[in-house]
Write an enzyme that holds these catalytic residues in place. Structure first.
Site, PDB file in Angstrom:
ATOM      1  N   CYS A 101       7.261  11.426   1.399  1.00 35.51           N
ATOM      2  CA  CYS A 101       7.727   9.801   1.768  1.00 35.51           C
ATOM      3  C   CYS A 101       9.213   9.793   1.274  1.00 35.51           C
ATOM      4  O   CYS A 101      10.055   9.258   1.616  1.00 35.51           O
ATOM      5  CB  CYS A 101       6.834   8.901   1.181  1.00 35.51           C
ATOM      6  SG  CYS A 101       7.195   7.264   1.475  1.00 35.51           S
ATOM      7  N   CYS A 201       2.243   6.097  -1.153  1.00 37.04           N
ATOM      8  CA  CYS A 201       3.432   5.609  -1.012  1.00 37.04           C
ATOM      9  C   CYS A 201       3.617   4.335   0.246  1.00 37.04           C
ATOM     10  O   CYS A 201       3.437   4.770   1.310  1.00 37.04           O
ATOM     11  CB  CYS A 201       4.548   6.740  -0.577  1.00 37.04           C
ATOM     12  SG  CYS A 201       6.131   6.425  -0.515  1.00 37.04           S
TER      13      CYS A 201
END
Length: 396
Positions: A101, A201
């Site tokens: 991410c 995330c």
């Protein structure tokens, strides 16, 4: 002209204080909230709802008097992170979405949006630091561990490039978490007492099996317990014909078949489990808790062993394929047949362990001084010299 910094405001205390500090340092600060997920059916929604987070981020921006906007990156997030996760789990690997991410979303898609808004830099609330050194008249950027040993997040940024680091600021990297909370409190920021978000995330807490069941259908299979007396654990190391032969031996995992142990239960899909996992097996009656020592997604079998010292959990080495080696410090790249002593970790928050990198034609072996528990394919190994993280790779 004031330099412009776009801060990724997540609605948490760390990014809030990062924005405040930059403003105090005289930057022209803009707050940007990333919306990366729409599907609330798989999130434990009262744990980390994006709506509450974006609202908190907006209130922080209002309090600081900085411009604020929301960008919807859910399409990119699905394509680059979620689909990748499904593919990895399907192959029996355990991906690390947080590392990806940062590489794919925060410091790529998001960074491009920020630069289009005229930003000179992007800032985040990560607990890590950036250093700059000069080599042969060229500026080189370093990724350094955060000052707070309990919060250091350098591992999550182990895939960043020189280009990305050159445009990044980490305003809270020199601080302890307690100091960050104190500043938020003194400035009456709404996020001062907010709990740290847990889970994926930007998605929040996810019920992983339910999340994966969207693509990977449940399928009943056997849980097999392998005893510590399994013959392969007792084998003497052979005579090696070459150094690479020995490296390969140290990095090879044990191979199991269903007849190597006894069936102690059933599960709903081997791809929902990962090495070292203890919870979620729902098998009782053993003297010590059962740990997953391996999974076979083709045969849909989970292999387990009793106790955290079970020999099936440990090995000394791992391998990173050539195309999955990443050097943050390109000037430190190992040439073929090169060796380097480092400290390394194979998961977030794991204490750094002494290891040696061995570069071969086919990739990179990381051999630890001491055997490591639950080396897991798909996760990242990151290597350090002192406080500097300078390279990483996907465990193969």
């Amino acid at each position: 002209m004031k330099k412009r910094v776009v801060v990724g405001l997540s609605g948490g205390v760390d990014s809030s204080v990062a924005a405040y500090l930059l403003q105090k340092q005289g930057y022209d600060v803009v707050g940007l909230f990333m919306k990366n997920w729409h599907d609330d059916s798989v999130t434990i929604s009262d744990e980390c709802p994006w709506l509450e987070d974006s609202n908190d981020a907006m209130l922080v921006a209002e309090k600081l008097g900085i411009p604020f906007q929301t960008v919807d990156l859910s399409e990119e997030y699905k394509a680059r992170i979620v689909d990748y996760m499904f593919r990895e789990y399907q192959m029996g690997r355990t991906p690390n979405p947080d590392v990806l991410c940062n590489r794919e979303i925060k410091f790529d898609v998001f960074m491009k949006i920020a630069l289009n808004l005229g930003a000179d830099f992007v800032a985040t609330g990560h607990y890590c630091r950036k250093g700059t050194i000069e080599r042969n008249g060229k500026q080189i950027y370093q990724l350094l561990a955060g000052k707070d040993p309990n919060k250091d997040q350098s591992y999550f940024l182990c895939q960043l490039s020189q280009e990305q680091l050159s445009k990044t600021l980490f305003p809270i990297g020199e601080m302890l978490k307690s100091e960050v909370r104190q500043i938020a409190s003194e400035q009456n920021l709404i996020t001062a007492e907010k709990r740290d978000s847990q889970g994926l995330c930007f998605i929040g807490k996810v019920r992983l099996p339910e999340f994966l069941q969207q693509k990977l259908a449940p399928k009943t299979g056997a849980i097999v317990e392998v005893p510590t007396s399994f013959p392969q654990y007792k084998l003497q190391a052979p005579n090696f014909i070459s150094e690479e032969d020995e490296l390969r031996y140290l990095s090879t995992k044990y191979e199991y078949s269903q007849t190597d142990g006894k069936q102690v239960g059933t599960h709903h899909g081997a791809h929902y489990y990962t090495k070292g996992q203890r919870k979620g097996l729902a098998v009782g009656g053993t003297k010590e808790p059962l740990f997953v020592i391996d999974t076979n997604v083709d045969e849909n079998i989970i292999y387990t062993g009793q106790g955290k010292d079970h020999p099936g959990l440990y090995r000394r080495g791992l391998f990173v394929k050539k195309e999955e080696i990443h050097w943050i410090r390109e000037d430190l790249t190992l040439d073929e047949d090169g060796k380097m002593e480092v400290n390394a970790r194979i998961r977030y928050r794991q204490p750094l362990e002494k290891a040696t990198l061995h570069r071969t034609f086919s990739g990179l072996y990381v051999i630890f001084d001491n055997p490591q528990s639950a080396i897991t394919e798909g996760q990242f190994v990151a290597w350090y010299k002192g406080a500097e993280l300078f390279g990483s790779g996907v465990i193969s």
